[in-house]
Design a protein around this motif. Structure first.
Motif, PDB file in Angstrom:
ATOM      1  N   ALA A   1      42.644  59.114  23.293  1.00 33.96           N
ATOM      2  CA  ALA A   1      41.849  60.127  23.985  1.00 33.96           C
ATOM      3  C   ALA A   1      40.623  60.387  23.117  1.00 33.96           C
ATOM      4  O   ALA A   1      40.750  60.851  21.985  1.00 33.96           O
ATOM      5  N   GLY A   2      39.460  60.049  23.634  1.00 32.37           N
ATOM      6  CA  GLY A   2      38.240  60.081  22.833  1.00 32.37           C
ATOM      7  C   GLY A   2      37.760  61.452  22.437  1.00 32.37           C
ATOM      8  O   GLY A   2      37.347  61.676  21.311  1.00 32.37           O
ATOM      9  N   SER A   3      37.813  62.412  23.344  1.00 31.70           N
ATOM     10  CA  SER A   3      37.320  63.738  22.983  1.00 31.70           C
ATOM     11  C   SER A   3      38.013  64.793  23.835  1.00 31.70           C
ATOM     12  O   SER A   3      37.590  65.091  24.937  1.00 31.70           O
ATOM     13  N   LEU A   4      39.072  65.334  23.270  1.00 26.82           N
ATOM     14  CA  LEU A   4      39.745  66.470  23.893  1.00 26.82           C
ATOM     15  C   LEU A   4      39.072  67.717  23.338  1.00 26.82           C
ATOM     16  O   LEU A   4      39.054  67.943  22.129  1.00 26.82           O
ATOM     17  N   THR A   5      38.503  68.534  24.195  1.00 26.15           N
ATOM     18  CA  THR A   5      37.725  69.687  23.761  1.00 26.15           C
ATOM     19  C   THR A   5      38.455  70.965  24.131  1.00 26.15           C
ATOM     20  O   THR A   5      38.965  71.099  25.247  1.00 26.15           O
ATOM     21  N   SER A   6      38.485  71.916  23.193  1.00 26.21           N
ATOM     22  CA  SER A   6      39.150  73.192  23.448  1.00 26.21           C
ATOM     23  C   SER A   6      38.299  74.073  24.345  1.00 26.21           C
ATOM     24  O   SER A   6      37.069  74.055  24.267  1.00 26.21           O
ATOM     25  N   ILE A   7      38.990  74.843  25.179  1.00 25.72           N
ATOM     26  CA  ILE A   7      38.303  75.776  26.062  1.00 25.72           C
ATOM     27  C   ILE A   7      37.667  76.894  25.231  1.00 25.72           C
ATOM     28  O   ILE A   7      36.570  77.343  25.498  1.00 25.72           O
ATOM     29  N   ALA A   8      38.374  77.312  24.192  1.00 27.01           N
ATOM     30  CA  ALA A   8      37.845  78.326  23.265  1.00 27.01           C
ATOM     31  C   ALA A   8      38.198  77.876  21.850  1.00 27.01           C
ATOM     32  O   ALA A   8      39.188  77.215  21.631  1.00 27.01           O
ATOM     33  N   GLY A   9      37.386  78.186  20.899  1.00 29.61           N
ATOM     34  CA  GLY A   9      37.727  77.869  19.521  1.00 29.61           C
ATOM     35  C   GLY A   9      36.944  76.739  18.910  1.00 29.61           C
ATOM     36  O   GLY A   9      37.041  76.496  17.722  1.00 29.61           O
ATOM     37  N   GLY A  10      36.141  76.009  19.699  1.00 24.23           N
ATOM     38  CA  GLY A  10      35.262  75.004  19.135  1.00 24.23           C
ATOM     39  C   GLY A  10      35.920  73.769  18.557  1.00 24.23           C
ATOM     40  O   GLY A  10      35.338  73.124  17.682  1.00 24.23           O
ATOM     41  N   TYR A  11      37.106  73.408  19.021  1.00 26.56           N
ATOM     42  CA  TYR A  11      37.758  72.198  18.512  1.00 26.56           C
ATOM     43  C   TYR A  11      37.511  71.021  19.436  1.00 26.56           C
ATOM     44  O   TYR A  11      37.554  71.141  20.659  1.00 26.56           O
ATOM     45  N   THR A  12      37.249  69.880  18.797  1.00 26.83           N
ATOM     46  CA  THR A  12      37.228  68.598  19.501  1.00 26.83           C
ATOM     47  C   THR A  12      38.187  67.686  18.771  1.00 26.83           C
ATOM     48  O   THR A  12      38.089  67.524  17.549  1.00 26.83           O
ATOM     49  N   CYS A  13      39.117  67.122  19.510  1.00 29.39           N
ATOM     50  CA  CYS A  13      40.142  66.271  18.907  1.00 29.39           C
ATOM     51  C   CYS A  13      40.014  64.847  19.420  1.00 29.39           C
ATOM     52  O   CYS A  13      39.733  64.620  20.606  1.00 29.39           O
ATOM     53  N   VAL A  14      40.228  63.906  18.510  1.00 23.60           N
ATOM     54  CA  VAL A  14      40.239  62.478  18.846  1.00 23.60           C
ATOM     55  C   VAL A  14      41.656  61.972  18.602  1.00 23.60           C
ATOM     56  O   VAL A  14      42.211  62.169  17.521  1.00 23.60           O
TER      57      VAL A  14
ATOM     58  N   ASP B   1      42.556  61.919  33.105  1.00 20.37           N
ATOM     59  CA  ASP B   1      42.322  63.216  32.480  1.00 20.37           C
ATOM     60  C   ASP B   1      43.575  63.683  31.755  1.00 20.37           C
ATOM     61  O   ASP B   1      44.692  63.461  32.224  1.00 20.37           O
ATOM     62  N   ALA B   2      43.370  64.359  30.624  1.00 21.12           N
ATOM     63  CA  ALA B   2      44.479  64.903  29.841  1.00 21.12           C
ATOM     64  C   ALA B   2      44.265  66.402  29.648  1.00 21.12           C
ATOM     65  O   ALA B   2      43.139  66.861  29.460  1.00 21.12           O
ATOM     66  N   ASN B   3      45.363  67.134  29.714  1.00 16.66           N
ATOM     67  CA  ASN B   3      45.386  68.561  29.387  1.00 16.66           C
ATOM     68  C   ASN B   3      46.449  68.743  28.321  1.00 16.66           C
ATOM     69  O   ASN B   3      47.609  68.368  28.522  1.00 16.66           O
ATOM     70  N   VAL B   4      46.047  69.328  27.187  1.00 20.62           N
ATOM     71  CA  VAL B   4      46.924  69.374  26.019  1.00 20.62           C
ATOM     72  C   VAL B   4      46.938  70.785  25.436  1.00 20.62           C
ATOM     73  O   VAL B   4      45.888  71.397  25.247  1.00 20.62           O
ATOM     74  N   ASN B   5      48.144  71.283  25.156  1.00 16.64           N
ATOM     75  CA  ASN B   5      48.325  72.511  24.383  1.00 16.64           C
ATOM     76  C   ASN B   5      48.719  72.065  22.985  1.00 16.64           C
ATOM     77  O   ASN B   5      49.795  71.506  22.789  1.00 16.64           O
ATOM     78  N   LEU B   6      47.850  72.313  22.008  1.00 13.08           N
ATOM     79  CA  LEU B   6      48.060  71.800  20.657  1.00 13.08           C
ATOM     80  C   LEU B   6      47.934  72.934  19.649  1.00 13.08           C
ATOM     81  O   LEU B   6      46.973  73.705  19.684  1.00 13.08           O
ATOM     82  N   THR B   7      48.926  73.033  18.755  1.00  9.63           N
ATOM     83  CA  THR B   7      48.881  74.049  17.701  1.00  9.63           C
ATOM     84  C   THR B   7      48.193  73.465  16.474  1.00  9.63           C
ATOM     85  O   THR B   7      48.620  72.439  15.935  1.00  9.63           O
TER      86      THR B   7
ATOM     87  N   THR C   1      47.509  78.196  15.275  1.00  9.00           N
ATOM     88  CA  THR C   1      46.891  78.741  16.479  1.00  9.00           C
ATOM     89  C   THR C   1      47.004  77.727  17.621  1.00  9.00           C
ATOM     90  O   THR C   1      46.739  76.544  17.429  1.00  9.00           O
ATOM     91  N   LEU C   2      47.382  78.220  18.788  1.00  4.98           N
ATOM     92  CA  LEU C   2      47.503  77.364  19.963  1.00  4.98           C
ATOM     93  C   LEU C   2      46.141  77.191  20.619  1.00  4.98           C
ATOM     94  O   LEU C   2      45.451  78.180  20.913  1.00  4.98           O
ATOM     95  N   TYR C   3      45.751  75.937  20.842  1.00  2.08           N
ATOM     96  CA  TYR C   3      44.496  75.611  21.520  1.00  2.08           C
ATOM     97  C   TYR C   3      44.815  74.849  22.801  1.00  2.08           C
ATOM     98  O   TYR C   3      45.714  74.009  22.832  1.00  2.08           O
ATOM     99  N   ILE C   4      44.055  75.151  23.839  1.00  2.00           N
ATOM    100  CA  ILE C   4      44.170  74.431  25.111  1.00  2.00           C
ATOM    101  C   ILE C   4      42.995  73.480  25.181  1.00  2.00           C
ATOM    102  O   ILE C   4      41.833  73.904  25.151  1.00  2.00           O
ATOM    103  N   LEU C   5      43.309  72.193  25.230  1.00  2.00           N
ATOM    104  CA  LEU C   5      42.286  71.144  25.194  1.00  2.00           C
ATOM    105  C   LEU C   5      42.309  70.346  26.497  1.00  2.00           C
ATOM    106  O   LEU C   5      43.357  70.188  27.127  1.00  2.00           O
ATOM    107  N   SER C   6      41.170  69.813  26.857  1.00  2.00           N
ATOM    108  CA  SER C   6      41.099  68.907  28.008  1.00  2.00           C
ATOM    109  C   SER C   6      40.075  67.825  27.721  1.00  2.00           C
ATOM    110  O   SER C   6      39.158  68.011  26.920  1.00  2.00           O
ATOM    111  N   GLY C   7      40.265  66.688  28.369  1.00  2.00           N
ATOM    112  CA  GLY C   7      39.356  65.566  28.182  1.00  2.00           C
ATOM    113  C   GLY C   7      39.886  64.345  28.906  1.00  2.00           C
ATOM    114  O   GLY C   7      40.676  64.467  29.850  1.00  2.00           O
TER     115      GLY C   7
END
Length: 145
Positions: free
Chosen positions: A38-51, A122-128, A132-138
């Motif tokens: 998953a190239g760029s899962l971005t958090s709805i809040a919190g400014g995280y981008t995960c690869v 599309d991916a929807n991910v709840n990642l701690t 802190t729990l972050y809700i990511l999508s990408g």
């Protein structure tokens, strides 16, 4: 004489074969080993981008049901490595080229489309991360090995 001509033509009428064959209608199975990223899962809040890279999926398709396991891989969020883990493919299904599945639970949900050699969607991910729990999508991709 007309009847003889008509009788001579009868064996060729309605035979239904013109020498061609129809394409196979057997669906392609997703059973096998796939590499998921998953190239760029971005958090709805919190400014995280995960690869997410190099998860190995071992999929088993039985009819419309998709099961299996995942392992390995890396998750990197804003320069911080997050434990990737391993587990079961759950809640998976296939309908035509549409595919959906979870890593263990709906907390990591992937859905999209498939071909015999690739999948994407599309991916929807709840990642701690750091407690802190972050809700990511990408978006995600997978390629058959």
């Amino acid at each position: 004489m007309r009847w003889l001509t008509l009788l001579a033509l009868l064996p060729t009428v309605g035979c239904g074969s013109n020498g061609t064959t129809s394409p196979s209608t057997t669906p392609t199975t997703l059973t096998g080993t796939w590499i998921y990223s998953a190239g760029s899962l971005t958090s709805i809040a919190g400014g995280y981008t995960c690869v997410v890279s190099s998860y190995t999926l071992n999929l088993v398709q039985q009819g419309n049901t998709l099961t299996g396991s995942y392992q390995g891989g890396t998750i990197n969020c804003n320069g911080t490595a997050v434990p990737a883990g391993s587990g079961a493919i759950a809640g998976g299904s296939v309908s035509g080229s549409a595919v959906l599945f979870n890593f263990d639970s709906p907390n990591w949900h992937s859905e999209g489309s498939s071909t015999p050699t690739s999948m994407k969607g599309d991916a929807n991910v709840n990642l701690t991360i750091g407690g802190t729990l972050y809700i990511l999508s990408g978006t995600w991709t997978a390629s058959r090995q």
